[in-house]
Design an enzyme around this catalytic site. Structure first.
Site, PDB file in Angstrom:
ATOM      1  N   THR A  69       0.817  -1.216   0.000  1.00 51.74           N
ATOM      2  CA  THR A  69       0.000   0.000   0.000  1.00 51.74           C
ATOM      3  C   THR A  69       0.847   1.259   0.000  1.00 51.74           C
ATOM      4  O   THR A  69       0.590   2.211  -0.743  1.00 51.74           O
ATOM      5  CB  THR A  69      -0.957   0.008   1.202  1.00 51.74           C
ATOM      6  OG1 THR A  69      -1.956  -0.994   1.009  1.00 51.74           O
ATOM      7  CG2 THR A  69      -1.655   1.358   1.342  1.00 51.74           C
ATOM      8  N   ARG A  70       1.875   1.303   0.796  1.00 51.69           N
ATOM      9  CA  ARG A  70       2.647   2.548   0.907  1.00 51.69           C
ATOM     10  C   ARG A  70       3.428   2.874  -0.362  1.00 51.69           C
ATOM     11  O   ARG A  70       3.897   3.991  -0.538  1.00 51.69           O
ATOM     12  CB  ARG A  70       3.578   2.512   2.110  1.00 51.69           C
ATOM     13  CG  ARG A  70       4.854   1.717   1.956  1.00 51.69           C
ATOM     14  CD  ARG A  70       5.674   1.848   3.244  1.00 51.69           C
ATOM     15  NE  ARG A  70       6.906   1.094   3.223  1.00 51.69           N
ATOM     16  CZ  ARG A  70       8.079   1.613   2.873  1.00 51.69           C
ATOM     17  NH1 ARG A  70       8.148   2.868   2.485  1.00 51.69           N
ATOM     18  NH2 ARG A  70       9.165   0.880   2.906  1.00 51.69           N
ATOM     19  N   TRP A  71       3.543   1.885  -1.267  1.00 48.24           N
ATOM     20  CA  TRP A  71       4.233   2.151  -2.525  1.00 48.24           C
ATOM     21  C   TRP A  71       3.291   2.678  -3.604  1.00 48.24           C
ATOM     22  O   TRP A  71       3.733   3.071  -4.691  1.00 48.24           O
ATOM     23  CB  TRP A  71       4.928   0.891  -3.021  1.00 48.24           C
ATOM     24  CG  TRP A  71       6.020   0.436  -2.114  1.00 48.24           C
ATOM     25  CD1 TRP A  71       5.949  -0.540  -1.172  1.00 48.24           C
ATOM     26  CD2 TRP A  71       7.352   0.965  -2.030  1.00 48.24           C
ATOM     27  NE1 TRP A  71       7.147  -0.669  -0.508  1.00 48.24           N
ATOM     28  CE2 TRP A  71       8.027   0.240  -1.021  1.00 48.24           C
ATOM     29  CE3 TRP A  71       8.030   1.972  -2.718  1.00 48.24           C
ATOM     30  CZ2 TRP A  71       9.355   0.507  -0.685  1.00 48.24           C
ATOM     31  CZ3 TRP A  71       9.357   2.226  -2.392  1.00 48.24           C
ATOM     32  CH2 TRP A  71      10.001   1.494  -1.388  1.00 48.24           C
ATOM     33  N   GLU A 141      -6.226   8.731 -14.995  1.00 43.67           N
ATOM     34  CA  GLU A 141      -5.231   7.719 -15.299  1.00 43.67           C
ATOM     35  C   GLU A 141      -5.760   6.872 -16.446  1.00 43.67           C
ATOM     36  O   GLU A 141      -6.883   7.067 -16.917  1.00 43.67           O
ATOM     37  CB  GLU A 141      -4.921   6.850 -14.069  1.00 43.67           C
ATOM     38  CG  GLU A 141      -4.181   7.595 -12.981  1.00 43.67           C
ATOM     39  CD  GLU A 141      -3.793   6.730 -11.805  1.00 43.67           C
ATOM     40  OE1 GLU A 141      -3.091   7.235 -10.920  1.00 43.67           O
ATOM     41  OE2 GLU A 141      -4.193   5.546 -11.762  1.00 43.67           O
ATOM     42  N   HIS A 261       2.917  -3.208 -15.297  1.00 40.74           N
ATOM     43  CA  HIS A 261       2.770  -1.758 -15.409  1.00 40.74           C
ATOM     44  C   HIS A 261       3.628  -1.281 -16.567  1.00 40.74           C
ATOM     45  O   HIS A 261       4.817  -1.621 -16.659  1.00 40.74           O
ATOM     46  CB  HIS A 261       3.194  -1.065 -14.116  1.00 40.74           C
ATOM     47  CG  HIS A 261       2.686   0.339 -14.001  1.00 40.74           C
ATOM     48  ND1 HIS A 261       3.180   1.364 -14.785  1.00 40.74           N
ATOM     49  CD2 HIS A 261       1.720   0.887 -13.224  1.00 40.74           C
ATOM     50  CE1 HIS A 261       2.547   2.478 -14.481  1.00 40.74           C
ATOM     51  NE2 HIS A 261       1.659   2.224 -13.541  1.00 40.74           N
ATOM     52  N   ARG A 310      -3.874  -0.320 -19.248  1.00 37.29           N
ATOM     53  CA  ARG A 310      -2.469  -0.673 -19.072  1.00 37.29           C
ATOM     54  C   ARG A 310      -1.994  -1.804 -19.980  1.00 37.29           C
ATOM     55  O   ARG A 310      -0.848  -1.798 -20.438  1.00 37.29           O
ATOM     56  CB  ARG A 310      -2.225  -1.049 -17.602  1.00 37.29           C
ATOM     57  CG  ARG A 310      -2.272   0.153 -16.687  1.00 37.29           C
ATOM     58  CD  ARG A 310      -2.081  -0.230 -15.243  1.00 37.29           C
ATOM     59  NE  ARG A 310      -2.073   0.977 -14.414  1.00 37.29           N
ATOM     60  CZ  ARG A 310      -2.006   0.961 -13.086  1.00 37.29           C
ATOM     61  NH1 ARG A 310      -1.960  -0.199 -12.447  1.00 37.29           N
ATOM     62  NH2 ARG A 310      -2.002   2.083 -12.401  1.00 37.29           N
ATOM     63  N   HIS A 371       3.467  -5.956 -11.962  1.00 37.01           N
ATOM     64  CA  HIS A 371       2.913  -4.926 -11.081  1.00 37.01           C
ATOM     65  C   HIS A 371       1.791  -5.438 -10.189  1.00 37.01           C
ATOM     66  O   HIS A 371       1.798  -5.206  -8.978  1.00 37.01           O
ATOM     67  CB  HIS A 371       2.404  -3.770 -11.931  1.00 37.01           C
ATOM     68  CG  HIS A 371       1.835  -2.621 -11.159  1.00 37.01           C
ATOM     69  ND1 HIS A 371       2.573  -1.925 -10.217  1.00 37.01           N
ATOM     70  CD2 HIS A 371       0.614  -2.032 -11.188  1.00 37.01           C
ATOM     71  CE1 HIS A 371       1.826  -0.967  -9.690  1.00 37.01           C
ATOM     72  NE2 HIS A 371       0.633  -1.006 -10.256  1.00 37.01           N
ATOM     73  N   ARG A 406      -6.730  -5.021 -14.440  1.00 39.12           N
ATOM     74  CA  ARG A 406      -7.205  -4.047 -13.466  1.00 39.12           C
ATOM     75  C   ARG A 406      -7.203  -2.635 -14.038  1.00 39.12           C
ATOM     76  O   ARG A 406      -6.219  -2.199 -14.629  1.00 39.12           O
ATOM     77  CB  ARG A 406      -6.336  -4.093 -12.209  1.00 39.12           C
ATOM     78  CG  ARG A 406      -6.691  -3.023 -11.185  1.00 39.12           C
ATOM     79  CD  ARG A 406      -5.883  -3.187  -9.933  1.00 39.12           C
ATOM     80  NE  ARG A 406      -4.480  -2.898 -10.108  1.00 39.12           N
ATOM     81  CZ  ARG A 406      -3.917  -1.699  -9.960  1.00 39.12           C
ATOM     82  NH1 ARG A 406      -4.672  -0.649  -9.671  1.00 39.12           N
ATOM     83  NH2 ARG A 406      -2.623  -1.533 -10.097  1.00 39.12           N
ATOM     84  N   SER A 411      -7.422  -0.636  -7.216  1.00 42.77           N
ATOM     85  CA  SER A 411      -6.961  -1.596  -6.215  1.00 42.77           C
ATOM     86  C   SER A 411      -7.152  -1.088  -4.789  1.00 42.77           C
ATOM     87  O   SER A 411      -7.634  -1.825  -3.918  1.00 42.77           O
ATOM     88  CB  SER A 411      -5.499  -1.953  -6.453  1.00 42.77           C
ATOM     89  OG  SER A 411      -4.700  -0.792  -6.505  1.00 42.77           O
TER      90      SER A 411
END
Length: 610
Positions: A69-71, A141, A261, A310, A371, A406, A411
């Site tokens: 998550t933090r990335w 995006e 990705h 993507r 990814h 996705r 996410s």
């Protein structure tokens, strides 16, 4: 592990009896709920369960804020802006999913998403706002026709969400066990979930192998990006949740759909491990994909050009690079100017400059890297798996939301929405009329702490462990044979090489498996003189989990003879709805063979018996 024939009926309900080779638990604790993972999905589920009065334990592989998550850079997608609606978000998600989304799951996501984001804000998350306004700033995006991506800290959305949730967990006094690798699911005599075994690394309140006993287990272990050589995932993303679920007898779906990705900082052909991500939001703000001559190549390939889904952008980059005989393309954002880079994308700017590239003055070399896993442990709309009492949410789960690819920034939203739904199911009042296997989990007995190991349960078969150095071999096999571009030949070669690794591990361990009391360590008969069985430990367990998920991914990719979403078969370049607009339901049998069942339609069947 070999694939058996296709079937369409319901899957088996019993567990496999297969466990990782590990010492017997030397300590245990009791809880109502154990949540495995500390990203947005895990901590949201834990906070909701604790708020409802359930004794909740959070188990995480590293520190609380060290997960995927933090990335996350881009943000959270939700219909928050003027003129946007859940129906429009639904439409974009279905298009990106290439015909394999479960529409009921997507509708749940997009309708409950906006309120879930506001509840996250209520928890303490601070999103960027428009200049001179309190309104949430929104960007676009790939695949989105509207600006609906809420972001924080410019390009540090995940870090902000993680900060807010970790602070909330600590403020609520939830019990946490950090630096703990989950090993296997515990079940009772009826096959219901009874907790997990885990190994705590290093000194602390607990050390070594132990157990958390609970009637509800929530898997929120993140992805499996480390199965490939180059990935945006952190080192902890080794597919542990999917591997545990397989050994427990749960169904896995859509594992062949690994999203690469398209714009990851290219660091050379030998680069391995976690690579710097160049967020899709950079293209959302107007950066262009170009070749070495500065020529755009996305125009004419898709109506959204650089903002195509993507899978389309990743394929375009690979195709253009192949045609020109090079390894990468470029992302050009020089027209942003220094101020925009410094304020909107400070994390990306710093990462690029640390590798000698200045996006303010030069284009960024980019190439696809592993990814996100669109598939995982199959769940229903309440997060329930096919094993009673076992739930899954976040990247480890396959809710049906993502289909074959996705949509960008769905996410984090999926983690929020389905974690809340899991907590609601776990904490719902128990009713005697509820069908067997369909009732919410009831609380455990009074909290207690034990230093003696629990009594052994039914016999089990231990899984041969891989040597830690095998991890690199698995990654290189998968990158070469099951990466962005796949074929029958490349997948067959990958399957054969993975099978060889498994056979070598089996030979080193002695017999291919034997019945032993739960918790015992299986070393097998004497290993060949030139190959010794590895000792149980974190690196060996991780390598074994990676091999497990790699073999399932390859088996599914071999079976799906079409190109759909992020599954790209050069020998079957077209999408084939007549034959393949359906899902695989994969289970591991007690003899370690894979059973692959095919759904009749794109809709998932129930996970529990009505």
């Amino acid at each position: 592990m070999t694939a058996t024939g296709t079937a369409t009926g319901p899957g088996p309900a019993a567990g496999t009896g297969i466990r990782l080779s590990a010492p017997a638990p030397g300590w245990s604790i009791e809880a109502d709920v154990v949540v495995v993972g500390s990203g947005v999905a895990g901590l949201t589920a834990a906070l909701r369960c604790a708020a409802a009065g359930r004794r909740t334990v959070v188990v995480t592989k590293a520190r609380l804020d060290d997960g995927s998550t933090r990335w996350a850079q881009g943000g959270v997608a939700a219909a928050l802006g003027d003129g946007d609606t859940p129906e429009q978000h639904l439409a974009d998600t279905l298009v990106a999913g290439a015909g394999l989304c479960d529409e009921s799951a997507v509708r749940t996501l997009v309708t409950e998403g906006p309120d879930a984001v506001h509840r996250l804000i209520g928890t303490g998350a601070r999103f960027d706002t428009a200049p001179g306004s309190d309104e949430i700033a929104l960007t676009r995006e790939g695949g989105h026709h509207r600006r609906r991506i809420a972001h924080a800290g410019g390009d540090a959305t995940g870090a902000e969400i993680s900060r807010a949730l970790v602070e909330a967990v600590r403020a609520a006094g939830l019990r946490t066990i950090e630096n703990a690798l989950v090993l296997d699911l515990l079940t009772d005599a009826e096959g219901r979930t009874a907790g997990v075994t885990l190994h705590v690394m290093g000194e602390g309140q607990h050390d070594g192998v132990g157990a958390v006993h609970a009637p509800a287990v929530v898997l929120a272990t993140g992805g499996m990006g480390q199965v490939f050589s180059a990935t945006t995932n952190p080192p902890v993303s080794t597919g542990d949740g999917v591997a545990l679920a397989l050994r427990a007898g749960a169904e896995i779906s859509d594992l062949e759909f690994v999203q690469f990705h398209p714009t990851v900082l290219y660091l050379g052909p030998e680069a391995e491990g976690q690579q710097p991500l160049i967020s899709e939001a950079v293209r959302g703000e107007g950066a262009l994909l170009v070749d070495a001559d500065g020529t755009r190549f996305m125009v004419g390939r898709h109506e959204l050009a650089e903002l195509a889904p993507r899978d389309i952008v990743a394929k375009a980059i690979m195709s253009q690079a192949h045609e020109q005989g090079v390894e990468h393309m470029y992302l050009d954002g020089r027209h942003f100017g220094a101020q925009m880079w410094e304020t909107r994308f400070p994390t990306i700017l710093a990462a690029c400059r640390s590798h000698g590239i200045d996006p303010v003055t030069e284009p960024i070399p980019v190439a696809p890297a592993a990814h996100y896993a669109s598939g995982g442990v199959r769940t229903d709309l309440r997060g329930r798996t096919t094993v009673p009492g076992l739930y899954a949410c976040g990247e480890v789960a396959c809710t049906g939301v993502h289909g074959a690819n996705r949509l960008a920034s769905n996410s984090l939203l999926e983690g929020l929405v389905f974690a809340e739904r899991i907590a609601a199911d776990i904490t719902a009042p128990h009713t005697p009329e509820a069908a067997a296997g369909d009732a919410p989990c009831t609380p455990a007995h009074d909290a207690a702490e034990h230093t003696a190991p629990p009594a052994p349960s039914a016999p089990r078969t231990t899984l041969p462990l891989l040597a830690p150095e095998t991890r690199t071999a698995v990654q290189r096999i998968m990158t070469a044979g099951a990466g962005v571009l796949r074929s029958a030949e490349s997948l067959a070669r990958a399957a054969a090489e993975l099978d060889r690794l498994h056979r070598e591990a089996t030979a080193a361990a002695g017999p291919a498996g034997r019945d032993e009391p739960a918790g015992a360590t299986a070393t097998g008969s004497a290993a060949p003189a030139d190959r010794k069985a590895p000792e149980p430990g974190v690196e060996a367990w991780e390598a074994t989990n990676l091999l497990c998920v790699a073999r399932v991914l390859v088996a599914a990719a071999q079976r799906r003879e079409e190109t759909r979403g992020c599954h790209w078969r050069e020998d079957h370049p077209d999408r084939d709805d007549a034959s393949w607009r359906r899902h695989f339901r994969i289970t591991l049998e007690a003899d370690r063979a894979l059973t692959i069942r095919t759904t009749a339609t794109a809709e998932f069947p129930p996970t529990v018996t009505p």
